[in-house]
Design an enzyme around this catalytic site. Sequence first.
Site, PDB file in Angstrom:
ATOM      1  N   PRO A   9       0.794  -1.233   0.000  1.00  0.00           N
ATOM      2  CA  PRO A   9       0.000   0.000   0.000  1.00  0.00           C
ATOM      3  C   PRO A   9       0.826   1.284   0.000  1.00  0.00           C
ATOM      4  CG  PRO A   9      -0.165  -1.140   2.107  1.00  0.00           C
ATOM      5  CD  PRO A   9       0.491  -2.083   1.156  1.00  0.00           C
ATOM      6  N   ASN A  10       0.333   2.222  -0.769  1.00  0.00           N
ATOM      7  CA  ASN A  10       0.850   3.595  -0.869  1.00  0.00           C
ATOM      8  C   ASN A  10       2.135   3.743  -1.671  1.00  0.00           C
ATOM      9  OD1 ASN A  10      -1.239   4.902   0.711  1.00  0.00           O
ATOM     10  ND2 ASN A  10      -0.358   3.834   2.463  1.00  0.00           N
ATOM     11  N   ARG A  17       4.584  12.607  -2.105  1.00  0.00           N
ATOM     12  CA  ARG A  17       4.726  13.129  -0.738  1.00  0.00           C
ATOM     13  C   ARG A  17       5.965  12.506  -0.082  1.00  0.00           C
ATOM     14  NH1 ARG A  17       1.058  16.113  -1.589  1.00  0.00           N
ATOM     15  NH2 ARG A  17      -1.090  16.138  -0.898  1.00  0.00           N
ATOM     16  N   TYR A  22      11.364   8.871   1.141  1.00  0.00           N
ATOM     17  CA  TYR A  22      11.314   7.905   0.041  1.00  0.00           C
ATOM     18  C   TYR A  22      11.908   8.424  -1.269  1.00  0.00           C
ATOM     19  CZ  TYR A  22       8.132   5.752   3.365  1.00  0.00           C
ATOM     20  OH  TYR A  22       7.598   5.202   4.499  1.00  0.00           O
ATOM     21  N   ASN A  73       8.018  -5.815  -1.238  1.00  0.00           N
ATOM     22  CA  ASN A  73       7.996  -4.690  -0.301  1.00  0.00           C
ATOM     23  C   ASN A  73       6.546  -4.577   0.160  1.00  0.00           C
ATOM     24  OD1 ASN A  73       7.959  -2.366   1.141  1.00  0.00           O
ATOM     25  ND2 ASN A  73       9.075  -1.121  -0.366  1.00  0.00           N
ATOM     26  N   ALA A  76       3.366  -0.983   4.626  1.00  0.00           N
ATOM     27  CA  ALA A  76       2.874  -1.003   6.015  1.00  0.00           C
ATOM     28  C   ALA A  76       2.480  -2.408   6.477  1.00  0.00           C
ATOM     29  CB  ALA A  76       1.688  -0.052   6.149  1.00  0.00           C
ATOM     30  N   HIS A  79       4.612  -4.757   8.859  1.00  0.00           N
ATOM     31  CA  HIS A  79       4.628  -4.661  10.321  1.00  0.00           C
ATOM     32  C   HIS A  79       3.374  -5.237  10.978  1.00  0.00           C
ATOM     33  CE1 HIS A  79       7.751  -2.018   8.930  1.00  0.00           C
ATOM     34  NE2 HIS A  79       6.876  -1.152   8.441  1.00  0.00           N
ATOM     35  N   ASP A  86       1.919 -15.916   6.066  1.00  0.00           N
ATOM     36  CA  ASP A  86       1.404 -17.280   5.855  1.00  0.00           C
ATOM     37  C   ASP A  86       1.319 -17.627   4.371  1.00  0.00           C
ATOM     38  OD1 ASP A  86       1.215 -17.765   8.550  1.00  0.00           O
ATOM     39  OD2 ASP A  86      -0.935 -17.411   8.685  1.00  0.00           O
ATOM     40  N   GLU A  97      12.777  -9.688   1.026  1.00  0.00           N
ATOM     41  CA  GLU A  97      12.074  -8.494   1.507  1.00  0.00           C
ATOM     42  C   GLU A  97      12.887  -7.234   1.166  1.00  0.00           C
ATOM     43  OE1 GLU A  97      12.287  -8.275   5.762  1.00  0.00           O
ATOM     44  OE2 GLU A  97      10.629  -6.840   5.925  1.00  0.00           O
ATOM     45  N   HIS A  99      12.896  -2.803   1.528  1.00  0.00           N
ATOM     46  CA  HIS A  99      12.327  -1.522   1.958  1.00  0.00           C
ATOM     47  C   HIS A  99      13.189  -0.404   1.398  1.00  0.00           C
ATOM     48  CE1 HIS A  99       9.484  -3.482   4.480  1.00  0.00           C
ATOM     49  NE2 HIS A  99      10.460  -4.249   4.937  1.00  0.00           N
ATOM     50  N   SER A 101      13.300   2.689   2.557  1.00  0.00           N
ATOM     51  CA  SER A 101      13.904   3.395   3.697  1.00  0.00           C
ATOM     52  C   SER A 101      14.571   2.395   4.636  1.00  0.00           C
ATOM     53  CB  SER A 101      12.830   4.181   4.445  1.00  0.00           C
ATOM     54  OG  SER A 101      11.890   3.289   5.041  1.00  0.00           O
ATOM     55  N   ARG A 106      13.952   3.888  12.018  1.00  0.00           N
ATOM     56  CA  ARG A 106      12.723   4.683  12.095  1.00  0.00           C
ATOM     57  C   ARG A 106      11.909   4.320  13.350  1.00  0.00           C
ATOM     58  NH1 ARG A 106       9.834   4.739   6.435  1.00  0.00           N
ATOM     59  NH2 ARG A 106       8.697   6.415   7.488  1.00  0.00           N
ATOM     60  N   ARG A 110       8.081   0.064  13.181  1.00  0.00           N
ATOM     61  CA  ARG A 110       8.634  -0.392  11.889  1.00  0.00           C
ATOM     62  C   ARG A 110       9.776  -1.394  12.080  1.00  0.00           C
ATOM     63  NH1 ARG A 110       6.120   3.246   8.108  1.00  0.00           N
ATOM     64  NH2 ARG A 110       5.823   5.258   9.104  1.00  0.00           N
TER      65      ARG A 110
HETATM   66  O1  CA2 Z   1      10.686   1.870   3.291  1.00  0.00           O
HETATM   67  C1  CA2 Z   1       9.808   1.195   2.742  1.00  0.00           C
HETATM   68  O2  CA2 Z   1       9.920   0.744   1.598  1.00  0.00           O
HETATM   69  C2  CA2 Z   1       8.477   0.950   3.459  1.00  0.00           C
HETATM   70  O3  CA2 Z   1       8.073  -0.376   3.160  1.00  0.00           O
HETATM   71  C3  CA2 Z   1       7.508   1.977   2.889  1.00  0.00           C
HETATM   72  C4  CA2 Z   1       6.133   1.966   3.559  1.00  0.00           C
HETATM   73  C5  CA2 Z   1       6.280   2.008   5.076  1.00  0.00           C
HETATM   74  O4  CA2 Z   1       4.997   1.824   5.680  1.00  0.00           O
HETATM   75  C6  CA2 Z   1       7.225   0.933   5.609  1.00  0.00           C
HETATM   76  O5  CA2 Z   1       7.343   1.062   7.000  1.00  0.00           O
HETATM   77  C7  CA2 Z   1       8.596   1.075   4.964  1.00  0.00           C
HETATM   78  C8  CA2 Z   1       5.335   3.159   3.055  1.00  0.00           C
HETATM   79  C9  CA2 Z   1       4.984   3.060   1.578  1.00  0.00           C
HETATM   80  C10 CA2 Z   1       4.982   4.373   0.859  1.00  0.00           C
HETATM   81  O6  CA2 Z   1       4.328   5.370   1.595  1.00  0.00           O
HETATM   82  C11 CA2 Z   1       4.294   6.649   1.118  1.00  0.00           C
HETATM   83  C12 CA2 Z   1       3.878   7.611   2.000  1.00  0.00           C
HETATM   84  C13 CA2 Z   1       3.836   8.911   1.593  1.00  0.00           C
HETATM   85  C14 CA2 Z   1       4.178   9.272   0.297  1.00  0.00           C
HETATM   86  C15 CA2 Z   1       4.577   8.294  -0.604  1.00  0.00           C
HETATM   87  C16 CA2 Z   1       4.627   6.983  -0.189  1.00  0.00           C
END
Ligand code: CA2
Length: 144
Positions: A9-10, A17, A22, A73, A76, A79, A86, A97, A99, A101, A106, A110
């Site tokens: 997700p995201n 953002r 990132y 990857n 979220a 975690h 599974d 895996e 990431h 970041s 962090r 995380r």
């Molecule tokens: O560092 C990573 O690749 C993460 O998997 C990215 C996730 C975060 O929840 C993990 O803890 C670490 C977040 C995905 C991207 O989120 C964004 C948030 C704001 C703007 C753009 C992407």
Amino acid sequence: MKILVINGPNLNMLGIREPGIYGSETYEDLTRVITDAAVGRGVDVEIFQHNHEGVIVDKIQSALGKFDGIVINPAAYTHTSVAILDALKAVSIPAVEVHISDVSAREEFRQISYVRLACIDTFAGFGFDGYVMAMDRLITHLKN
Ligand code: CA2
């Protein structure tokens, strides 16, 4: 060799953002980095992104018999998701895996990764290069 890259997700919001964490490159830029690396290595790659946990579980299940390795990857869900852990265990496809970041530097929440328990390795904090490192790790693992 067929490798499935799964993004959670995201990650489709990359570059829009939080460039401080990132980077300023977009999800499309990420897919280009992965595709170029795959072409250069003679790997057949599929890149998948979804925001919903169950759809990611379905995708992992559908990889059985179709892919030799998975780069994941879970974002979220890393975690929180026992379901993704599974699913990876159920298909038993070698997985790495990734990431973008450095999650170890962090927030405390995380530091937990359920998915890691089903992965042969983790690359975190290397930006988009982590995906290429994960691909190389899988290639080495699958050749041995
Ligand atoms: O560092 C990573 O690749 C993460 O998997 C990215 C996730 C975060 O929840 C993990 O803890 C670490 C977040 C995905 C991207 O989120 C964004 C948030 C704001 C703007 C753009 C992407």
